[in-house]
Scaffold this active site. Structure first.
Site, mmCIF file in Angstrom:
data_model
loop_
_atom_site.group_PDB
_atom_site.id
_atom_site.type_symbol
_atom_site.label_atom_id
_atom_site.label_comp_id
_atom_site.label_asym_id
_atom_site.label_seq_id
_atom_site.Cartn_x
_atom_site.Cartn_y
_atom_site.Cartn_z
ATOM 1 N N LYS A 10 1.086 -1.241 0.375
ATOM 2 C CA LYS A 10 0.143 0.070 -0.062
ATOM 3 C C LYS A 10 1.049 1.271 -0.041
ATOM 4 O O LYS A 10 2.651 1.568 0.453
ATOM 5 C CB LYS A 10 -0.284 0.316 1.435
ATOM 6 C CG LYS A 10 -0.729 -0.216 2.522
ATOM 7 C CD LYS A 10 0.221 1.723 3.509
ATOM 8 C CE LYS A 10 2.029 1.028 4.244
ATOM 9 N NZ LYS A 10 2.175 2.492 4.854
ATOM 10 N N PRO A 93 9.917 -4.340 -0.941
ATOM 11 C CA PRO A 93 11.078 -3.721 0.046
ATOM 12 C C PRO A 93 10.827 -3.825 1.268
ATOM 13 O O PRO A 93 9.710 -3.588 1.453
ATOM 14 C CB PRO A 93 11.656 -2.220 -0.032
ATOM 15 C CG PRO A 93 10.377 -2.283 -1.868
ATOM 16 C CD PRO A 93 9.357 -3.194 -1.973
ATOM 17 N N GLY A 100 4.386 -4.024 3.784
ATOM 18 C CA GLY A 100 4.640 -5.214 3.089
ATOM 19 C C GLY A 100 4.204 -6.317 4.002
ATOM 20 O O GLY A 100 3.476 -7.403 3.573
ATOM 21 N N ASP A 135 -1.448 -1.544 11.062
ATOM 22 C CA ASP A 135 -2.059 -1.432 9.303
ATOM 23 C C ASP A 135 -2.477 -2.931 9.386
ATOM 24 O O ASP A 135 -3.402 -3.194 7.636
ATOM 25 C CB ASP A 135 -0.138 -1.141 8.424
ATOM 26 C CG ASP A 135 -0.057 0.434 7.990
ATOM 27 O OD1 ASP A 135 -0.818 1.089 8.936
ATOM 28 O OD2 ASP A 135 1.103 0.375 7.682
#
Ligand code: C5P
Length: 289
Positions: A10, A93, A100, A135
């Protein structure tokens, strides 16, 4: 049975911090947008235990890995008697502000619920996701969203009209930024720490009109400490804007810089210019919104 799921990342189109809370977290409002760059997770039932492997040896595969933590909580809550083998192919990354690891955790909850016959209801998955990280709940759904609280209260939104035809350019400088460090150092920037409520909602409105209307509303409070420590990230933004990007901003707590540019051809040209200017130590991606 083996299930393979793509785990997206995102960007934050706004990350507006409203203040520090008594529990040490920060109250915020953010607009998050999924990005079609993926890690891949495969899940397979076994007779017992939790076996996690990863193609990137830099990432631990024990309880320091969010996939491991998500799986442990899931197996406990769902009272699963047998076990699971999970493999993670890492492409996104890390320490990049792209969520991630949070995406991996949510995708693990979804994948395990799938292979074990949906033992946990959506509300339980939401509750587990909240405990794994601020998140993580965003990645239980797949739309753009506005999030409040510490980021865990997520409301899905329709796609933004202003972003039709646009591409994300992402630049990762080859080093990461620690999220706790970024939040801690906000304390030195009172105006960034105590943002004005309502800006995220305003961005949602303007993103349904045009990029020009939305431009003043792209904002990230965490740029204050992070760009001060890493001026290269400010240079990326300047370069992107000088070369046709409609906006440029740090995502999350960094270190990734995101930009929006209209059309595939222009996006590919800009990607090439970034490569020429900043060299191979920098990772740059271009992907359709
Ligand atoms: O929730 P998550 O584990 O992603 O948060 C990592 C760290 O980021 C927290 O330990 C905290 O230092 C900081 N944080 C914060 N306020 C938020 C989200 C994260 O202070 N809303």
């Amino acid at each position: 049975m083996q299930v393979e799921l793509k785990s997206p990342c995102k960007v934050n189109l706004i990350l507006n911090i409203l203040g520090k809370r008594p529990d040490g977290f920060h109250e915020l409002e953010t607009v998050m947008h999924p990005v079609k760059i993926f890690d891949v997770l495969t899940f397979e039932r076994t007779s017992s235990g939790l076996d996690l492997t990863c193609d990137n040896s830099a990432l631990p595969t024990d309880s320091r890995n969010l996939v491991h933590r998500a799986a442990t909580v899931f197996l406990g809550e769902a009272k699963v008697k047998d076990g699971v083998r999970i493999h993670l192919e890492k492409r996104i990354p890390m320490e990049a502000g792209l969520g991630g690891g949070s995406g991996n955790a949510a995708t693990t909850l979804i994948g395990l619920n799938q292979i074990f016959g949906s033992p946990l209801a959506p509300e339980i998955l939401q509750r587990i996701a909240e405990t794994l990280g601020s998140d993580v709940p965003f990645f239980l759904q797949s739309s753009p969203a506005i999030a409040i609280g510490r980021g865990e209260q997520v409301q899905s939104l329709p796609t933004f009209r202003a972003l039709e035809g646009y591409h994300f350019i992402l630049i990762h400088p080859g080093f990461g930024v620690s999220t706790p460090w970024a939040y801690k150092n906000l304390a030195r920037f009172p105006s960034a720490l105590n943002g004005e409520r309502g800006r995220a909602e305003r961005l949602v409105q303007t993103l349904n009109r045009s990029i020009e209307a939305a431009r003043p509303d792209f904002y990230n409070s965490l740029e204050a400490p992070v760009l001060e420590k890493f001026p290269l990230l400010a240079i990326f933004q300047e370069f992107l804007l000088e070369n046709g990007a409609a906006m440029a901003l740090m995502s999350g707590s960094g270190s990734t810089t995101l930009a929006l540019i209209n059309g595939k051809e222009k996006a590919e040209q800009l990607q090439e210019k970034v490569r020429e200017k900043f060299g191979s130590s920098v990772w740059v991606g271009s992907v359709e919104v």
